[in-house]
Design an enzyme around this catalytic site. Structure first.
Site, PDB file in Angstrom:
ATOM      1  N   PRO A 160       0.833  -1.213   0.000  1.00  0.00           N
ATOM      2  CG  PRO A 160      -0.649  -1.488   1.785  1.00  0.00           C
ATOM      3  CD  PRO A 160       0.546  -2.092   1.126  1.00  0.00           C
ATOM      4  CG  MET A 161       1.029   5.469  -2.447  1.00  0.00           C
ATOM      5  SD  MET A 161       2.362   4.731  -3.379  1.00  0.00           S
ATOM      6  CE  MET A 161       1.761   4.965  -5.014  1.00  0.00           C
ATOM      7  CB  CYS A 162      -0.374   4.513   3.739  1.00  0.00           C
ATOM      8  SG  CYS A 162      -0.996   2.853   3.951  1.00  0.00           S
ATOM      9  CB  THR A 163       3.408   0.495   3.549  1.00  0.00           C
ATOM     10  OG1 THR A 163       2.211  -0.026   4.079  1.00  0.00           O
ATOM     11  CG2 THR A 163       4.592  -0.219   4.170  1.00  0.00           C
ATOM     12  CB  SER A 166       4.026   7.128   6.600  1.00  0.00           C
ATOM     13  OG  SER A 166       3.064   6.134   6.388  1.00  0.00           O
TER      14      SER A 166
END
Ligand SMILES: [Zn+2]
Length: 379
Positions: A160-163, A166
Site C-alpha cells: 500500500p502507498m501509505c506504507t 510513511s
C-alpha cells in the site's frame, strides 16, 4: 505430445522428452531469442538471436537426437483452438506467464466431454521463479486445476502507498518509495529509465538514505535494479530440476509404468534442497472447473470504481481491464470506446444504486480465459 513454451524451462523439457524416447512432439512459443537468453537456454547460439525460439529449439534437438520429429509453431497458444489441442495425448507446459497458463488450463477443462475419454488431456505444468519451482499434474475436471490454485500466488498488487510513504518495513519498500514517490517529486517529468545505470544509482542512493533513517538494512544496488525492473532471476539448475520432474511425469502417464504425481510438487532450493509433495484439492466454486458463481462480499456504499479496484487486488481474480455486466444492465465496459463512454459514469455510482445484494455480476477481461461470475453480497 504438445509442449508449450521453449524458453528456459522449455529447452530443458524438449531435450528431456526427446532423450526419453518421445517421437512426435509439437512445440509452441511466441518469443524470439534474445541475447540475454543464451546463458541458460542452451539450444540457442549467438547466431540464433532474433529467430523464433520454437523453430530453433526444434531444429537443434532433431539434429542431435535421431528419430524424433518436432513440429514447431511460432505464435501464441491462443492462436489454436480445441481441434488443434484434441490431437495430442498430453500437454506439457513450461511457461512463464500466468495468463497463458490460465488460458490453456481453461481450454483443456472446457474440452472434456464425459462421453469421450479421449477428450481428457492431462496437463503437466512446470514453473520456476528463482530458486523455487513447482511441477504438477492436472487432470482436467477430475482434480484440482490451475485456476483452483491461483490464490497460492502472491498478490501482484504491491505494498500500500501509505506504507511506502510513511512506514517502510523492508528494503524493497525503500526502493519502491524512491522510484514511485521520490523520483517524480525531484525529477518532475523526466522519465525513469530502468535500463539507465545512472538512474538506478540515483534510486539506490535515495533508497539507502531512507533505509538508514528507518533502521532497515539490506538495500543494495542489484536489489534496487531487481525491484525496479521487477526481475526474478532465472536459474538454470532450477529449470533443470523442474523440467526433469515434468518429463518424468509425462513418461509415467503415457507408459503407465508407475503411478504419477498426485498432484503438486514444490521445490525450494535457496536454503538447502527441499521438496514437498501434496494433493492440492479442487476448489469449491472454481470458476473454471467448478462452473458456479462464487460469493463476493462488498460494501453497498462502495462505488463501482472501488469495487473494481478491490477485485484487482484479489490474487485469484487477476484482472486488468474488466468488463462488468449483470442480467439487467451493462455496468462497465473498458472498451470499445463507445461503450466505455456510455458506461463510464457508472464508475462513480454506489453499488447499492446499481445492484441488489446477491445479484450475479459477470466479469470478462483480456487476462481471463473465461467469464467470471460473482454473487455480489452486501455486507
Ligand atoms: Zn479449478
Amino acid at each position: 505430445m504438445l509442449q508449450s513454451g521453449a524458453g528456459g524451462l522449455g529447452c530443458e523439457i524438449l531435450k528431456n522428452l526427446a532423450l526419453s524416447g518421445f517421437k512426435d512432439i509439437h512445440v509452441i512459443d511466441m518469443d524470439t531469442i534474445d541475447v540475454s537468453n543464451l546463458n541458460r537456454q542452451f539450444l540457442f547460439r549467438q547466431a540464433d538471436v532474433g529467430k523464433p525460439k520454437a523453430t530453433v529449439a526444434a531444429e537443434f534437438v532433431m539434429k542431435r537426437v535421431k528419430g524424433v520429429k518436432i513440429t514447431p509453431y511460432y505464435g501464441a497458444i491462443q492462436d489454436k483452438g480445441p481441434d488443434y489441442y484434441m490431437q495430442f495425448q498430453l500437454v506439457i507446459c513450461g511457461l512463464d506467464s500466468v495468463e497463458a497458463r490460465r488460458w490453456i488450463n481453461a481450454t483443456l477443462v472446457e474440452m472434456v466431454d464425459p462421453q469421450n475419454p479421449e477428450s481428457l488431456k492431462p496437463l503437466i505444468d512446470g514453473g520456476t521463479e528463482g530458486f523455487k519451482g513447482q511441477s504438477r499434474v492436472i487432470l482436467p475436471t477430475l482434480g484440482s486445476c490451475y485456476e483452483c490454485s491461483l490464490d497460492m500466488l502472491t498478490p501482484r498488487t504491491a505494498v500500500p502507498m501509505c506504507t511506502l510513504a510513511s512506514i517502510p518495513r523492508q528494503p524493497a519498500h525503500c526502493i519502491e518509495w524512491a522510484s514511485i514517490l521520490e523520483w517524480p517529486r525531484v525529477m518532475g517529468d523526466k522519465k525513469l529509465d530502468n535500463d539507465d545505470p545512472e538512474h538506478i544509482q540515483w534510486l539506490y542512493e535515495k533508497a539507502l538514505e531512507r533505509a538508514r533513517e528507518f533502521n532497515i538494512s539490506g538495500v543494495t544496488y542489484s536489489m534496487t535494479q531487481g525491484v525496479v525492473k521487477n526481475i526474478i532471476p532465472a536459474i538454470a539448475s532450477t529449470n533443470a530440476i523442474i523440467a526433469a520432474s515434468c518429463c518424468n511425469e509425462a513418461l509415467k502417464i503415457v507408459t503407465s509404468s508407475n503411478p504419477y504425481l498426485n498432484n503438486y510438487m514444490m521445490y525450494i532450493g535457496d536454503e538447502g534442497v527441499y521438496t514437498h509433495t501434496f494433493a492440492h484439492e479442487q476448489k469449491d466454486g472454481c470458476p473454471v472447473c467448478g462452473n458456479m458463481a462464487t460469493d463476493f462480499h462488498a460494501k453497498a456504499d462502495w462505488t463501482l470504481d472501488e469495487f473494481i479496484e478491490r477485485l484487482k487486488e484479489k490474487p485469484d481474480v487477476q484482472i486488468k481491464k474488466p468488463t462488468l455486466t449483470t442480467e439487467r444492465r451493462k455496468l462497465y465496459y473498458a472498451g470499445p470506446p463507445q461503450l466505455n463512454e456510455l458506461t463510464k459514469p457508472n464508475l462513480d455510482k454506489r453499488l447499492k444504486d446499481l445492484l441488489d445484494s446477491g445479484e450475479e455480476v459477470a466479469i470478462t477481461d483480456p487476462g481471463l480465459p473465461f467469464s467470471l461470475r460473482l454473487n455480489v453480497i452486501f455486507s
